[in-house]
Design a protein around this motif. Structure first.
Motif, PDB file in Angstrom:
ATOM      1  N   LEU A   1       8.501  16.365  19.707  1.00 56.57           N
ATOM      2  CA  LEU A   1       7.788  17.641  19.619  1.00 56.57           C
ATOM      3  C   LEU A   1       8.124  18.473  20.849  1.00 56.57           C
ATOM      4  N   CYS A   2       8.689  19.664  20.615  1.00 51.95           N
ATOM      5  CA  CYS A   2       9.080  20.527  21.734  1.00 51.95           C
ATOM      6  C   CYS A   2       8.051  21.625  21.921  1.00 51.95           C
ATOM      7  N   GLY A   3       7.454  21.660  23.089  1.00 53.46           N
ATOM      8  CA  GLY A   3       6.497  22.715  23.413  1.00 53.46           C
ATOM      9  C   GLY A   3       7.220  23.936  23.953  1.00 53.46           C
ATOM     10  N   ARG A   4       6.522  25.016  23.984  1.00 60.36           N
ATOM     11  CA  ARG A   4       7.022  26.264  24.582  1.00 60.36           C
ATOM     12  C   ARG A   4       5.871  26.873  25.345  1.00 60.36           C
ATOM     13  N   TYR A   5       6.082  27.978  25.955  1.00 58.12           N
ATOM     14  CA  TYR A   5       5.017  28.725  26.615  1.00 58.12           C
ATOM     15  C   TYR A   5       4.312  27.834  27.645  1.00 58.12           C
ATOM     16  N   GLU A   6       2.979  27.852  27.706  1.00 60.44           N
ATOM     17  CA  GLU A   6       2.264  27.020  28.681  1.00 60.44           C
ATOM     18  C   GLU A   6       2.211  25.558  28.255  1.00 60.44           C
ATOM     19  N   GLY A   7       2.618  25.288  27.013  1.00 60.33           N
ATOM     20  CA  GLY A   7       2.625  23.892  26.562  1.00 60.33           C
ATOM     21  C   GLY A   7       1.770  23.695  25.326  1.00 60.33           C
ATOM     22  N   PHE A   8       1.320  22.443  25.144  1.00 63.53           N
ATOM     23  CA  PHE A   8       0.607  22.054  23.935  1.00 63.53           C
ATOM     24  C   PHE A   8      -0.899  22.163  24.131  1.00 63.53           C
ATOM     25  N   ASP A   9      -1.609  22.517  23.072  1.00 69.83           N
ATOM     26  CA  ASP A   9      -3.046  22.268  23.046  1.00 69.83           C
ATOM     27  C   ASP A   9      -3.225  20.762  23.254  1.00 69.83           C
TER      28      ASP A   9
ATOM     29  N   GLY B   1     -10.829  29.775  28.211  1.00 66.15           N
ATOM     30  CA  GLY B   1     -11.106  29.708  29.650  1.00 66.15           C
ATOM     31  C   GLY B   1     -10.268  30.687  30.442  1.00 66.15           C
ATOM     32  N   GLY B   2      -9.338  31.348  29.741  1.00 65.01           N
ATOM     33  CA  GLY B   2      -8.525  32.355  30.404  1.00 65.01           C
ATOM     34  C   GLY B   2      -7.306  31.780  31.097  1.00 65.01           C
ATOM     35  N   GLY B   3      -6.519  32.658  31.680  1.00 63.01           N
ATOM     36  CA  GLY B   3      -5.309  32.233  32.379  1.00 63.01           C
ATOM     37  C   GLY B   3      -4.068  32.766  31.693  1.00 63.01           C
ATOM     38  N   ALA B   4      -2.954  32.588  32.420  1.00 65.25           N
ATOM     39  CA  ALA B   4      -1.690  33.156  31.939  1.00 65.25           C
ATOM     40  C   ALA B   4      -1.093  32.277  30.852  1.00 65.25           C
ATOM     41  N   GLY B   5      -0.223  32.878  30.068  1.00 63.94           N
ATOM     42  CA  GLY B   5       0.588  32.107  29.120  1.00 63.94           C
ATOM     43  C   GLY B   5      -0.093  31.840  27.796  1.00 63.94           C
ATOM     44  N   MET B   6       0.677  31.233  26.936  1.00 66.56           N
ATOM     45  CA  MET B   6       0.229  30.940  25.579  1.00 66.56           C
ATOM     46  C   MET B   6       0.317  29.436  25.354  1.00 66.56           C
ATOM     47  N   VAL B   7      -0.493  28.960  24.410  1.00 58.57           N
ATOM     48  CA  VAL B   7      -0.591  27.519  24.164  1.00 58.57           C
ATOM     49  C   VAL B   7      -0.273  27.253  22.690  1.00 58.57           C
ATOM     50  N   LEU B   8       0.518  26.222  22.414  1.00 57.20           N
ATOM     51  CA  LEU B   8       0.839  25.873  21.021  1.00 57.20           C
ATOM     52  C   LEU B   8      -0.393  25.375  20.302  1.00 57.20           C
ATOM     53  N   ARG B   9      -0.632  25.864  19.112  1.00 57.82           N
ATOM     54  CA  ARG B   9      -1.873  25.556  18.393  1.00 57.82           C
ATOM     55  C   ARG B   9      -1.803  24.219  17.675  1.00 57.82           C
ATOM     56  N   VAL B  10      -2.927  23.509  17.723  1.00 56.94           N
ATOM     57  CA  VAL B  10      -3.010  22.182  17.104  1.00 56.94           C
ATOM     58  C   VAL B  10      -2.911  22.274  15.581  1.00 56.94           C
ATOM     59  N   ASP B  11      -3.488  23.349  14.991  1.00 53.26           N
ATOM     60  CA  ASP B  11      -3.460  23.458  13.527  1.00 53.26           C
ATOM     61  C   ASP B  11      -2.040  23.688  13.016  1.00 53.26           C
TER      62      ASP B  11
END
Ligand code: ADE
Length: 229
Positions: free
Chosen positions: A114-122, A54-64
């Motif tokens: 669980l520690c997220g980074r970037y934009e957060g978690f999937d 969907g677009g937007g800034a940042g990165m998201v932690l992957r579920v896999d």
């Protein structure tokens, strides 16, 4: 209590483990272990995150990536894991950590953070792997590590043997003993400093009056914060 922290920065937690009350809790049988989940990524180049659909800034932690890391560490499907231990994702929009929640968590034999980074978690990580999503306040940190440390600090100091004096945890801010109110004011020597004196009652040696004075101050502070319990 056994605490496992899934993080990209395991070395940050060695400082925490050396702090007196955490070290005491560990010496008394608790553990604080870190899992660098980058180690388990099925993706090349140590990749753990990706761009948002969907677009937007940042990165998201992957579920896999988290699926693989939790499976590898516990040898069980993480969907089942959360049935047998609290798996807590740290995120700004989660349930707010307060003294009541800290006491609840301190009763658990095992916690996974669980520690997220970037934009957060999937979102599917929160939906399917986490039993709880916890926030330490309505502001955004650059990752969940500091929040996880806050949680570990608050929980581990509740455990027997963590504090030098067990009484410290009994009658402290927001405890049952104070009806959920903040702690009363403390003073120590000198009794007079730059014209600022310690309330007479505290020097009186009159235990009942001191207890009453402390209870009143604690209640007043609770009212200022919008009420204790
Ligand atoms: N991750 C980023 N900000 C956070 C917060 N306020 N609480 C918990 N985890 C976080």
């Amino acid at each position: 209590m056994e605490i496992d922290v899934f993080t990209l920065f395991p070395e940050w937690f060695s400082w925490l483990s050396q702090q007196r009350h955490v070290a005491n809790a560990i010496a008394a049988g608790s553990s604080l272990q870190c899992v660098d989940f980058r180690r388990y990524t099925p993706l090349g180049g140590g990749q753990v995150d990706d761009t948002p659909f969907g677009g937007g800034a940042g990165m998201v932690l992957r579920v896999d990536v988290l699926d693989r890391a939790l499976q590898a560490h516990y040898g069980v499907d993480p969907v089942q894991l959360r049935e047998r231990r609290r798996v807590i994702a740290l995120a700004p929009a989660g349930r707010l950590l307060d003294e009541r929640l800290v006491s609840e968590l301190a009763q658990e034999p095992e916690l996974t953070l669980l520690c997220g980074r970037y934009e957060g978690f999937d979102e599917r990580i929160l939906e399917h792997f986490a039993s709880d999503v916890i926030s330490i306040g309505r502001y955004v940190l650059s990752g969940g590590e500091v929040a996880a440390m806050v949680l570990c600090d608050a929980v581990l100091r509740k455990l027997p043997g963590a504090l030098g004096d067990e009484r410290s945890a009994l009658e402290e801010s927001f405890s049952e003993a104070l009806d959920g109110n903040p702690e009363y004011p403390h003073y120590t020597r000198p009794a007079e400093y730059r014209g600022w004196s310690v309330p007479d009652v505290l020097l009186s040696g009159h235990h009942e009056q001191i207890a009453r004075w402390r209870a009143e101050r604690s209640r007043e502070r609770g009212e200022q914060l919008g009420g204790g319990r």
